[in-house]
Design an enzyme around this catalytic site. Structure first.
Site, PDB file in Angstrom:
ATOM      1  N   HIS A  46      35.000  31.536  43.562  1.00 48.14           N
ATOM      2  CA  HIS A  46      34.880  32.708  42.392  1.00 48.14           C
ATOM      3  C   HIS A  46      34.024  32.210  41.334  1.00 48.14           C
ATOM      4  O   HIS A  46      33.683  31.337  40.954  1.00 48.14           O
ATOM      5  CB  HIS A  46      36.271  32.887  41.836  1.00 48.14           C
ATOM      6  CG  HIS A  46      37.175  33.579  42.756  1.00 48.14           C
ATOM      7  ND1 HIS A  46      38.598  34.014  42.390  1.00 48.14           N
ATOM      8  CD2 HIS A  46      37.249  33.658  44.111  1.00 48.14           C
ATOM      9  CE1 HIS A  46      39.291  34.388  43.577  1.00 48.14           C
ATOM     10  NE2 HIS A  46      38.297  34.111  44.500  1.00 48.14           N
ATOM     11  N   GLU A  48      34.494  31.880  38.080  1.00 48.64           N
ATOM     12  CA  GLU A  48      34.834  31.182  37.043  1.00 48.64           C
ATOM     13  C   GLU A  48      35.164  29.833  37.544  1.00 48.64           C
ATOM     14  O   GLU A  48      34.772  28.950  36.960  1.00 48.64           O
ATOM     15  CB  GLU A  48      36.500  31.907  36.938  1.00 48.64           C
ATOM     16  CG  GLU A  48      36.503  33.075  36.388  1.00 48.64           C
ATOM     17  CD  GLU A  48      36.853  33.877  37.493  1.00 48.64           C
ATOM     18  OE1 GLU A  48      35.928  34.049  38.532  1.00 48.64           O
ATOM     19  OE2 GLU A  48      37.896  34.865  37.283  1.00 48.64           O
ATOM     20  N   CYS A  76      42.027  35.932  38.611  1.00 52.42           N
ATOM     21  CA  CYS A  76      42.999  35.860  39.383  1.00 52.42           C
ATOM     22  C   CYS A  76      43.912  34.758  39.121  1.00 52.42           C
ATOM     23  O   CYS A  76      43.527  33.976  38.102  1.00 52.42           O
ATOM     24  CB  CYS A  76      42.734  35.642  40.858  1.00 52.42           C
ATOM     25  SG  CYS A  76      41.951  34.101  41.265  1.00 52.42           S
ATOM     26  N   CYS A  79      42.379  31.347  39.392  1.00 56.46           N
ATOM     27  CA  CYS A  79      41.319  31.058  38.369  1.00 56.46           C
ATOM     28  C   CYS A  79      42.080  30.828  37.109  1.00 56.46           C
ATOM     29  O   CYS A  79      41.647  30.044  36.217  1.00 56.46           O
ATOM     30  CB  CYS A  79      40.225  32.072  38.235  1.00 56.46           C
ATOM     31  SG  CYS A  79      39.113  32.085  39.595  1.00 56.46           S
TER      32      CYS A  79
END
Length: 143
Positions: A46, A48, A76, A79
Site C-alpha cells: 500500500h 502508506e 486500512c 496501515c
C-alpha cells in the site's frame, strides 16, 4: 496533499487502486509513493507502507518521530497499525473508507486500548478530489 494526489493518479495509470501517500519531516518530503500491490505482487505494498519503509530506511530508524503522513484515502487496519508502530506524529487523509478503513471505520485502531501510539488525525483533506479519483477508477473497472 497535491503530491499524494499525483501519486494516486500515477497508481491509477498503472492499473493500481489510486491511493497516494507522502511522508514529510520538518517540511521536507522524505518519500512519496502510490499503491503497487499488483506490480510488486505484494498485498502489503500500500502507498502508506511504501513511504514508511523508505523513510525508515533513509532515517535509519523504525521510529519516524516528528514525521507527518499525507494519504489520499483513510488507511486500512494494517496501515493504521504500522503508522502507530512507526510513531508518526500526524496523519492527514482525504477520502473516508467506510468499507476498509481502520481509523474512523472498521476496527478503529487508534481507539483501541492496545494501541500504544495515536497520531493526531486530520481527515477530509482534498476529500472530494481523492474520492473522485477512486469513483472514476472503480466505475471504469465495472464497465
Amino acid at each position: 496533499m497535491a503530491r499524494a494526489l499525483g501519486e494516486a493518479r500515477a497508481a491509477a495509470a498503472r492499473g493500481e487502486v489510486p491511493v497516494g501517500a507522502v511522508l514529510v519531516k520538518d517540511g521536507e518530503i522524505l518519500s512519496s509513493a502510490g499503491n503497487r500491490t499488483l506490480e510488486l505482487k505484494d498485498p502489503s505494498a500500500h502507498a502508506e507502507m511504501l513511504v514508511i519503509r523508505e523513510a525508515a530506511r533513509l532515517l535509519g530508524s523504525e521510529r519516524l518521530v516528528g514525521c507527518d503522513l499525507w494519504v489520499t484515502l483513510e488507511p486500512c487496519a494494517m496501515c493504521a497499525a504500522v503508522i502507530s508502530f512507526a510513531r508518526i506524529r500526524r496523519l492527514y487523509y482525504g477520502a473516508s473508507d467506510p468499507k476498509m478503513g481502520g481509523v474512523e471505520h472498521g476496527g478503529r485502531h487508534y481507539a483501541q486500548t492496545t494501541c500504544h501510539h495515536v497520531p493526531e488525525v486530520y481527515p477530509g483533506i482534498a476529500e472530494r478530489e481523492a474520492g473522485e479519483l477512486l469513483k472514476t477508477f472503480f466505475a471504469g473497472r465495472r464497465d
